[in-house]
Design an enzyme around this catalytic site. Structure first.
Site, PDB file in Angstrom:
ATOM      1  N   ASP A 262       5.887 -25.811   0.909  1.00  0.00           N
ATOM      2  CA  ASP A 262       6.254 -27.033   0.189  1.00  0.00           C
ATOM      3  C   ASP A 262       7.469 -26.819  -0.707  1.00  0.00           C
ATOM      4  OD1 ASP A 262       4.984 -25.366  -1.668  1.00  0.00           O
ATOM      5  OD2 ASP A 262       3.168 -26.575  -1.732  1.00  0.00           O
TER       6      ASP A 262
ATOM      7  N   ASP B  30      -7.479 -28.210  -8.497  1.00  0.00           N
ATOM      8  CA  ASP B  30      -8.149 -29.405  -7.960  1.00  0.00           C
ATOM      9  C   ASP B  30      -8.495 -29.245  -6.476  1.00  0.00           C
ATOM     10  OD1 ASP B  30      -5.658 -29.500  -6.775  1.00  0.00           O
ATOM     11  OD2 ASP B  30      -5.050 -31.418  -7.654  1.00  0.00           O
TER      12      ASP B  30
ATOM     13  N   HIS C 221      -6.307 -28.275  -4.067  1.00  0.00           N
ATOM     14  CA  HIS C 221      -5.229 -28.517  -3.106  1.00  0.00           C
ATOM     15  C   HIS C 221      -4.804 -27.227  -2.406  1.00  0.00           C
ATOM     16  CE1 HIS C 221      -2.029 -28.119  -6.554  1.00  0.00           C
ATOM     17  NE2 HIS C 221      -2.088 -26.982  -5.917  1.00  0.00           N
TER      18      HIS C 221
ATOM     19  N   GLU D 126      -2.960 -32.896  -2.236  1.00  0.00           N
ATOM     20  CA  GLU D 126      -3.853 -33.190  -3.349  1.00  0.00           C
ATOM     21  C   GLU D 126      -5.157 -33.811  -2.824  1.00  0.00           C
ATOM     22  OE1 GLU D 126      -3.066 -31.835  -5.978  1.00  0.00           O
ATOM     23  OE2 GLU D 126      -1.237 -32.548  -6.949  1.00  0.00           O
TER      24      GLU D 126
HETATM   25  P1  PGA Z   1      -1.194 -20.893  -8.728  1.00  0.00           P
HETATM   26  O1  PGA Z   1      -1.137 -22.271  -7.923  1.00  0.00           O
HETATM   27  O2  PGA Z   1      -1.050 -19.840  -7.680  1.00  0.00           O
HETATM   28  O3  PGA Z   1       0.002 -20.938  -9.632  1.00  0.00           O
HETATM   29  O4  PGA Z   1      -2.495 -20.853  -9.420  1.00  0.00           O
HETATM   30  C1  PGA Z   1      -1.904 -22.383  -6.785  1.00  0.00           C
HETATM   31  C2  PGA Z   1      -1.600 -23.688  -6.098  1.00  0.00           C
HETATM   32  O5  PGA Z   1      -1.307 -24.672  -6.787  1.00  0.00           O
HETATM   33  O6  PGA Z   1      -1.678 -23.730  -4.865  1.00  0.00           O
END
Ligand code: PGA
Length: 261
Positions: free
Chosen positions: A67, A136, A138, A143
């Site tokens: 992404d 959350d 994702h 999301e």
């Molecule tokens: P993080 O984010 O590795 O910074 O915890 C994970 C994500 O949002 O996929």
């Protein structure tokens, strides 16, 4: 789904690096799917270390990132283009023309997304996709509520994700509202998935994804449907799993020929 619980994030990164190294030994022109965020940093540091010691060669592989923020260019300090260059690509011998990340400045977004999907297919499909998991649930920037069959497209971030990622932009208000992300369906087409999670703040969402129902409310729960998904955790991230002892038992008794596979 295989759940691997490691004493520390560093050991989890080393376990992941061994899986990736084996893939590249067996298939030097493999296509990797890569992730950003805090989670894969230890993995990338370990891959760099092994590359510098001559143990991993990236010369023939291809990479597609999950992404990118929409509306910012590759030189923006918080762009994932910049992140990948600084944390992996500039330290290994992957060819720059083999590294693809969605274009955050695409003028024609649907066409850019279709082209991204076609480029993945043209490279033979993703052999191994690295994933983190958002608080959350994702994966990529899919999301909660994302279609479990979605493809690369533009998405709107939740307020929570913008808050979680505010540090990279100085303030929550500066975090872009939109992103371009591989879809859940795109991710699920990878031949193998490696999802990493570290820290107690990930324990609840890991338990939902691994042991809860499959639901678009927790997009990572779709990994339960993948034929070759591994979830690699440190102790803290594994602390709310009800079947942790069984996962440890399975891993400790894995046949030798399955090591690093
Ligand atoms: P993080 O984010 O590795 O910074 O915890 C994970 C994500 O949002 O996929």
């Amino acid at each position: 789904m295989e759940v691997i619980i490691c004493p520390t994030a560093a050991e989890a990164a080393s376990t992941g690096a061994s899986i990736l190294a084996r893939l590249l030994r067996e298939k030097p022109d493999a296509t990797l799917g890569l992730a950003t965020g805090n989670t894969p940093l230890a993995l990338y540091a370990e891959l760099i270390r092994r590359h510098q010691s001559g143990a991993i060669d990236f010369a023939h592989c291809h990479a597609f990132n999950l992404d990118e923020y929409f509306g910012i260019g590759p030189d923006h300090p918080a762009s994932y283009h910049r992140f990948m260059s600084e944390n992996l690509f500039s330290h290994i011998n992957i060819a720059p023309e083999h590294c693809r990340i969605p274009d955050g400045l695409a003028k024609d977004v649907p066409t850019a997304c279709r082209d991204y999907e076609q480029a993945i297919v043209a490279s033979g499909g993703i052999d191994l996709q690295v994933l983190g998991i958002g608080g959350d649930g994702h994966i990529g920037f899919n999301e909660p509520g994302s279609s479990l069959q979605s493809r690369t497209r533009i998405k709107t971030l939740t307020a929570r994700t913008r808050r979680d990622n505010a540090g990279d932009f100085g303030a929550e208000d500066n975090v872009p509202m939109h992103v371009i992300t591989m879809g859940v369906g795109t991710i699920m087409e990878a031949r193998s998935l490696l999802l990493f999670a570290f820290g107690a703040h990930k324990a609840a969402v890991v338990a939902s994804a691994v042991e809860g129902p499959i639901t678009s409310m927790v997009p990572a729960s779709i990994l339960q449907m993948h034929p070759c998904a591994k979830v690699i955790l440190d102790e803290a991230a594994a602390s709310q799993l009800t079947r942790a002892e069984y996962y440890r038992w399975v891993y400790a008794n894995k046949p030798a020929w399955q090591a690093d596979a």
